[in-house]
Design a protein around this motif. Structure first.
Motif, PDB file in Angstrom:
ATOM      1  N   ALA A  23     -17.392  -2.020  -2.012  1.00 34.83           N
ATOM      2  CA  ALA A  23     -17.093  -3.448  -2.060  1.00 34.83           C
ATOM      3  C   ALA A  23     -16.369  -3.853  -3.327  1.00 34.83           C
ATOM      4  CB  ALA A  23     -18.380  -4.257  -1.918  1.00 34.83           C
ATOM      5  N   ALA A  24     -16.694  -3.198  -4.446  1.00 37.45           N
ATOM      6  CA  ALA A  24     -16.073  -3.565  -5.717  1.00 37.45           C
ATOM      7  C   ALA A  24     -14.561  -3.424  -5.660  1.00 37.45           C
ATOM      8  CB  ALA A  24     -16.643  -2.712  -6.848  1.00 37.45           C
ATOM      9  N   GLN A  25     -14.075  -2.433  -4.905  1.00 45.39           N
ATOM     10  CA  GLN A  25     -12.638  -2.224  -4.797  1.00 45.39           C
ATOM     11  C   GLN A  25     -11.965  -3.271  -3.916  1.00 45.39           C
ATOM     12  OE1 GLN A  25     -12.935   2.603  -4.759  1.00 45.39           O
ATOM     13  NE2 GLN A  25     -11.034   1.732  -4.010  1.00 45.39           N
ATOM     14  N   ALA A  26     -12.709  -3.850  -2.987  1.00 46.21           N
ATOM     15  CA  ALA A  26     -12.134  -4.819  -2.056  1.00 46.21           C
ATOM     16  C   ALA A  26     -12.290  -6.258  -2.538  1.00 46.21           C
ATOM     17  CB  ALA A  26     -12.791  -4.672  -0.690  1.00 46.21           C
ATOM     18  N   ALA A  27     -12.942  -6.446  -3.671  1.00 47.47           N
ATOM     19  CA  ALA A  27     -13.255  -7.794  -4.147  1.00 47.47           C
ATOM     20  C   ALA A  27     -11.986  -8.566  -4.509  1.00 47.47           C
ATOM     21  CB  ALA A  27     -14.166  -7.707  -5.362  1.00 47.47           C
ATOM     22  N   PRO A  28     -12.060  -9.893  -4.511  1.00 45.52           N
ATOM     23  CA  PRO A  28     -10.931 -10.695  -4.987  1.00 45.52           C
ATOM     24  C   PRO A  28     -10.705 -10.490  -6.482  1.00 45.52           C
ATOM     25  CG  PRO A  28     -12.470 -12.015  -3.700  1.00 45.52           C
ATOM     26  CD  PRO A  28     -13.156 -10.723  -3.997  1.00 45.52           C
ATOM     27  N   TYR A  29      -9.572 -10.931  -6.963  1.00 46.45           N
ATOM     28  CA  TYR A  29      -9.228 -10.851  -8.381  1.00 46.45           C
ATOM     29  C   TYR A  29     -10.241 -11.667  -9.190  1.00 46.45           C
ATOM     30  CZ  TYR A  29      -6.285 -11.182 -12.585  1.00 46.45           C
ATOM     31  OH  TYR A  29      -5.785 -11.123 -13.870  1.00 46.45           O
ATOM     32  N   GLY A  30     -10.882 -11.011 -10.147  1.00 54.18           N
ATOM     33  CA  GLY A  30     -12.032 -11.595 -10.823  1.00 54.18           C
ATOM     34  C   GLY A  30     -11.758 -12.808 -11.691  1.00 54.18           C
ATOM     35  N   VAL A  34       0.843  -1.195   0.000  1.00 58.70           N
ATOM     36  CA  VAL A  34       0.000   0.000   0.000  1.00 58.70           C
ATOM     37  C   VAL A  34       0.880   1.248   0.000  1.00 58.70           C
ATOM     38  CG1 VAL A  34      -1.842   1.243   1.201  1.00 58.70           C
ATOM     39  CG2 VAL A  34      -1.772  -1.258   1.277  1.00 58.70           C
ATOM     40  N   ASN A  35       0.577   2.174  -0.895  1.00 58.52           N
ATOM     41  CA  ASN A  35       1.278   3.449  -0.906  1.00 58.52           C
ATOM     42  C   ASN A  35       1.043   4.179   0.416  1.00 58.52           C
ATOM     43  OD1 ASN A  35       1.015   6.649  -1.786  1.00 58.52           O
ATOM     44  ND2 ASN A  35       2.711   5.559  -2.756  1.00 58.52           N
ATOM     45  N   GLU A  36       2.074   4.847   0.915  1.00 53.42           N
ATOM     46  CA  GLU A  36       2.106   5.521   2.218  1.00 53.42           C
ATOM     47  C   GLU A  36       2.400   4.546   3.362  1.00 53.42           C
ATOM     48  OE1 GLU A  36      -1.149   8.055   3.282  1.00 53.42           O
ATOM     49  OE2 GLU A  36      -1.398   8.841   1.257  1.00 53.42           O
ATOM     50  N   PHE A  37       2.463   3.253   3.063  1.00 50.43           N
ATOM     51  CA  PHE A  37       2.756   2.259   4.096  1.00 50.43           C
ATOM     52  C   PHE A  37       3.926   1.393   3.624  1.00 50.43           C
ATOM     53  CE2 PHE A  37      -1.380   3.805   4.973  1.00 50.43           C
ATOM     54  CZ  PHE A  37      -1.503   3.780   6.359  1.00 50.43           C
ATOM     55  N   PRO A  38       5.123   2.006   3.562  1.00 55.04           N
ATOM     56  CA  PRO A  38       6.290   1.287   3.049  1.00 55.04           C
ATOM     57  C   PRO A  38       6.678   0.115   3.938  1.00 55.04           C
ATOM     58  CG  PRO A  38       6.940   3.368   4.040  1.00 55.04           C
ATOM     59  CD  PRO A  38       5.444   3.372   4.006  1.00 55.04           C
ATOM     60  N   ASN A  39       7.335  -0.861   3.311  1.00 59.73           N
ATOM     61  CA  ASN A  39       7.863  -2.015   4.046  1.00 59.73           C
ATOM     62  C   ASN A  39       6.796  -2.749   4.846  1.00 59.73           C
ATOM     63  OD1 ASN A  39      10.136  -0.774   3.051  1.00 59.73           O
ATOM     64  ND2 ASN A  39      11.295  -0.852   4.951  1.00 59.73           N
ATOM     65  N   CYS A  40       5.564  -2.642   4.379  1.00 61.51           N
ATOM     66  CA  CYS A  40       4.430  -3.287   5.053  1.00 61.51           C
ATOM     67  C   CYS A  40       3.704  -4.187   4.052  1.00 61.51           C
ATOM     68  CB  CYS A  40       3.472  -2.230   5.603  1.00 61.51           C
ATOM     69  SG  CYS A  40       1.933  -2.910   6.270  1.00 61.51           S
ATOM     70  N   PHE A  41       3.385  -5.383   4.481  1.00 60.50           N
ATOM     71  CA  PHE A  41       2.663  -6.337   3.631  1.00 60.50           C
ATOM     72  C   PHE A  41       1.422  -6.826   4.364  1.00 60.50           C
ATOM     73  CE2 PHE A  41       7.193  -6.590   2.746  1.00 60.50           C
ATOM     74  CZ  PHE A  41       7.219  -6.313   1.390  1.00 60.50           C
ATOM     75  N   ILE A  42       0.317  -6.854   3.658  1.00 58.21           N
ATOM     76  CA  ILE A  42      -0.961  -7.264   4.240  1.00 58.21           C
ATOM     77  C   ILE A  42      -1.365  -8.612   3.661  1.00 58.21           C
ATOM     78  CG2 ILE A  42      -3.399  -6.674   4.460  1.00 58.21           C
ATOM     79  CD1 ILE A  42      -2.532  -3.720   4.259  1.00 58.21           C
ATOM     80  N   MET A  43      -1.636  -9.561   4.530  1.00 56.62           N
ATOM     81  CA  MET A  43      -2.031 -10.899   4.099  1.00 56.62           C
ATOM     82  C   MET A  43      -3.528 -11.053   4.293  1.00 56.62           C
ATOM     83  SD  MET A  43       1.156 -13.119   5.653  1.00 56.62           S
ATOM     84  CE  MET A  43       0.879 -14.562   4.602  1.00 56.62           C
ATOM     85  N   SER A  44      -4.286 -10.903   3.204  1.00 58.12           N
ATOM     86  CA  SER A  44      -5.737 -11.039   3.277  1.00 58.12           C
ATOM     87  C   SER A  44      -6.238 -11.430   1.896  1.00 58.12           C
ATOM     88  CB  SER A  44      -6.389  -9.730   3.732  1.00 58.12           C
ATOM     89  OG  SER A  44      -6.490  -8.821   2.659  1.00 58.12           O
ATOM     90  N   GLN A  45      -7.558 -11.626   1.790  1.00 51.66           N
ATOM     91  CA  GLN A  45      -8.147 -11.984   0.506  1.00 51.66           C
ATOM     92  C   GLN A  45      -8.590 -10.759  -0.286  1.00 51.66           C
ATOM     93  OE1 GLN A  45     -11.202 -14.424   2.167  1.00 51.66           O
ATOM     94  NE2 GLN A  45     -12.759 -12.844   2.076  1.00 51.66           N
ATOM     95  N   MET A  46      -8.489  -9.575   0.308  1.00 51.79           N
ATOM     96  CA  MET A  46      -8.902  -8.363  -0.393  1.00 51.79           C
ATOM     97  C   MET A  46      -7.981  -8.112  -1.584  1.00 51.79           C
ATOM     98  SD  MET A  46      -9.803  -5.780   2.772  1.00 51.79           S
ATOM     99  CE  MET A  46      -8.107  -5.791   3.343  1.00 51.79           C
ATOM    100  N   GLN A  47      -8.561  -7.870  -2.733  1.00 53.69           N
ATOM    101  CA  GLN A  47      -7.840  -7.591  -3.975  1.00 53.69           C
ATOM    102  C   GLN A  47      -6.836  -8.691  -4.304  1.00 53.69           C
ATOM    103  OE1 GLN A  47      -6.196  -3.619  -4.191  1.00 53.69           O
ATOM    104  NE2 GLN A  47      -8.230  -2.713  -4.400  1.00 53.69           N
ATOM    105  N   GLY A  48      -7.116  -9.907  -3.845  1.00 54.33           N
ATOM    106  CA  GLY A  48      -6.199 -11.016  -4.084  1.00 54.33           C
ATOM    107  C   GLY A  48      -6.900 -12.211  -4.673  1.00 54.33           C
ATOM    108  N   GLY A  49      -6.368 -13.396  -4.386  1.00 47.88           N
ATOM    109  CA  GLY A  49      -6.863 -14.618  -5.008  1.00 47.88           C
ATOM    110  C   GLY A  49      -7.686 -15.455  -4.064  1.00 47.88           C
ATOM    111  N   PHE A  50      -8.926 -15.074  -3.840  1.00 49.08           N
ATOM    112  CA  PHE A  50      -9.782 -15.818  -2.909  1.00 49.08           C
ATOM    113  C   PHE A  50      -9.967 -17.260  -3.364  1.00 49.08           C
ATOM    114  CE2 PHE A  50     -13.967 -17.521  -1.838  1.00 49.08           C
ATOM    115  CZ  PHE A  50     -13.894 -17.489  -0.455  1.00 49.08           C
TER     116      PHE A  50
END
Length: 611
Positions: free
Chosen positions: A572-579, A482-498
């Motif tokens: 919600a559309a922005q948080a959805a998994p990769y289509g 995420v921009n503005e959050f350097p060196n940070c990684f988020i592990m979730s299903q948002m915008q990913g491969g559910f």
């Protein structure tokens, strides 16, 4: 309102499908609430005892830790374990895991209620089986075995060495002057972390229903994720002998209740099961692992089985269904119908075929109620009237039969829920029920703000929190950076491969994070950050390739945490998994790594130069 009779018949044409849709809509409308997620109480203040850890001795203390560290992982569940494992394999040694529980395991540390077990096949669900040379003892492993495996992973990868257990993060703030995250905890720790990874998971903080009078109950009560065996007796295998003279109520009929109700039914003097919406209960058909099969497994067996399962539940045909269970069954029906449609004159569209397959599967599940429950009225009340995947599917071979016991009473509230809780009773469906104990099987915080779910806030390089950053919609690169959050990684299903098999997705993310962190260490890179252009581009990709839920019920889905309690979410559309699905997403990440140009990330070296 009575549903059209066609809705209970075998679904084979558009007339019966329309009747089924109407029944689904009627049942959904009964359960729609204006307060959405606000119907649940945050577990703090006078309710904070519901999250006390019953599995550790009171009075734990230690000296605060104050030091620099290469990587801090937040959470000791499957996400933190797999991230730690893949970082170790990539040569990253200085790792601290912060975990509020007394041990590793995450969800499987907290969920020790009787009957708890995985509902995705354990050979694909449990992480790192080949790496630990372990094969689960059952097709669907019980919770104690899963917890033991979690501990084994932590030992194998030396994750206990610097772990901070029974510790909660209170704040994380980026320090621009040192290019590190300042992580503080409730134990007085101050960690200056070069990298952080958020592996707190979506199911980590229990929630309570906002039932009027909940604070007034004077009997005993607890949440299923903090099971009180001192009160119930017994253990994870059941034998709850201290309930023999107790009137017990359980509120909630989701996956947790489905697993523990049979054990409560076996011993409680009286068990009241309060139901707002029934779960769909398919066949579990658990069995012990065949030793001969296990002995014949060849290297790469788990990865092949995981990918086979993932493909099938994603609708991709396979030559063989290795898992062959309730999850893959509906896909098999769909593929069969597609094949039949290609060879007849039905002219059905893909959406129509998916809907028919879904309806056929749900008819099977509703028919199980008639087959297994003696009382027809009770059987009807336990039938789920919504499309599969509107709520999490459940699998069990004893739950429905529990309602044949004379000491078990189903209190179906016809979508309304419990009306009130008094000092010694529960009011629902116009009647009052005296009880000695209330067990809340009401799940975890999902859909609420990050700060509320995590219990702390992250302050990025621009001085604003992640909650503020995402207040107008989630933006990220691949759901992780995420921009503005350097060196940070988020592990979730948002915008990913559910995917149904959540640990599979976590492993793919862990491999990706380890690749980036190890590259940074090897090349003297101090700062890794998603560019604004990259996260905007990825978010647009997520929106453009949005997953269409209409074929699985869409506007007729009953409310639940899968659909934000039935409330339309404009973001919600922005948080959805990769289509395009998890297979395509995992391949996209692999190709990104192989390209080697770290596209979309801005990498800054120690000399302030860009890489």
């Amino acid at each position: 309102m009575n549903a059209p009779t066609q809705a209970t018949d075998t679904v084979a044409d558009t007339t019966s499908i329309e009747a089924l849709r109407e029944r689904y809509r009627v049942e959904r409308d009964k359960r729609l609430r204006g307060d959405g997620n606000d119907q649940y109480i945050e577990v703090d203040g006078e309710f904070s005892h519901y999250i006390d850890d019953p599995y550790v001795k009171p009075g734990f203390s230690r000296d605060p830790v104050k030091r620099q560290v290469d990587v801090v992982l937040i959470g000791g569940g499957f996400g933190g374990l797999q991230a730690g494992a893949r970082l170790r394999e990539a040569g990253v040694e200085d790792i601290v895991i912060v975990e509020k529980g007394g041990d590793f395991g995450g969800t499987w540390y907290w969920n020790r209620y009787p009957g708890a077990q995985c509902d995705v096949e354990s050979y694909v669900y449990l992480p790192l089986l080949e790496e630990l040379n372990y094969v689960p003892t059952q097709k669907y492993a019980q919770a104690p075995e899963i917890l033991a495996h979690s501990r084994a992973i932590a030992k194998h990868y030396r994750l206990y060495d610097d772990a901070l257990l029974q510790t909660e993060v209170t704040k994380m703030q980026w320090d621009e002057s040192t290019c590190r995250w300042q992580v503080t905890t409730d134990r007085g720790d101050v960690l200056a972390a070069r990298f952080i990874a958020m592996a707190n998971g979506p199911l980590n903080r229990p929630k309570l229903p906002g039932i009027p009078g909940i604070e007034s109950f004077r009997g005993h009560s607890f949440h299923t994720s903090r099971w009180d065996y001192d009160y119930t007796g017994g253990d994870a295998d059941g034998g709850l002998d201290k309930l023999r003279d107790k009137r017990v109520a359980i509120i909630g009929t989701g996956a947790t209740a489905v697993q523990c109700v049979p054990h409560l039914a076996a011993t409680a003097q009286q068990l009241f099961v309060f139901q707002r919406t029934p779960s769909g209960i398919d066949v579990r058909d658990n069995c012990a692992t065949d030793p001969q099969w296990a002995a014949g497994l060849e290297p790469g067996w788990q990865r092949a089985r995981m990918e086979n399962f993932n493909a099938l539940v994603s609708g991709v045909p396979q030559a063989e269904d290795m898992v062959n269970d309730g999850w893959t069954d509906i896909v098999g029906k769909t593929l069969r119908m597609l094949h039949e449609g290609a060879n007849d004159a039905s002219g059905r569209s893909l959406a129509e075929t998916l809907e028919l397959a879904n309806a056929e599967k749900m008819n099977e599940i509703r028919a199980r109620c008639n087959q297994l429950i003696a009382d027809p009225e009770t059987a009807d009340k336990l039938k789920p009237w919504y499309a599969m995947f509107c709520k999490r599917p459940c699998f069990h071979d004893e739950y429905l039969q529990s309602f044949n016991n004379a000491n078990v009473t189903l209190i179906d509230t016809d979508g309304e829920g419990v009306t009130r809780i008094n000092e010694h009773s529960i009011v629902a469906a116009g009647q009052e029920y005296e009880v000695d104990c209330i067990i809340y099987a009401t799940g975890f915080e999902v859909g609420t703000s990050y700060e509320r779910r995590a219990g702390y806030e992250m302050i990025g390089s621009a001085g604003r929190s992640l909650t503020d950053k995402w207040s107008e919609g989630i933006n990220s690169l691949h759901g992780m950076a995420v921009n503005e959050f350097p060196n940070c990684f988020i592990m979730s299903q948002m915008q990913g491969g559910f995917t149904v098999n959540y640990p599979h997705m976590l492993d793919e993310l862990a491999v990706h994070i380890a690749h980036i962190v190890s590259h940074a260490q090897q090349h003297g890179i101090e700062r890794v950050e998603a560019t604004t252009e990259a996260e905007q581009g990825w978010t647009q990709t997520i929106v453009d390739k949005g997953m269409n839920g209409a074929v699985l019920g869409g506007e007729t889905c009953t409310p639940g945490y899968y659909n934000n309690e039935g409330q339309p979410n404009p973001l919600a559309a922005q948080a959805a998994p990769y289509g395009e699905g998890p297979i395509a997403f995992f391949e996209l990440l692999r190709q990104w790594r192989e390209a080697g140009d770290f596209s979309g990330l801005k990498l800054e070296s120690t000399d302030a130069g860009q890489h």
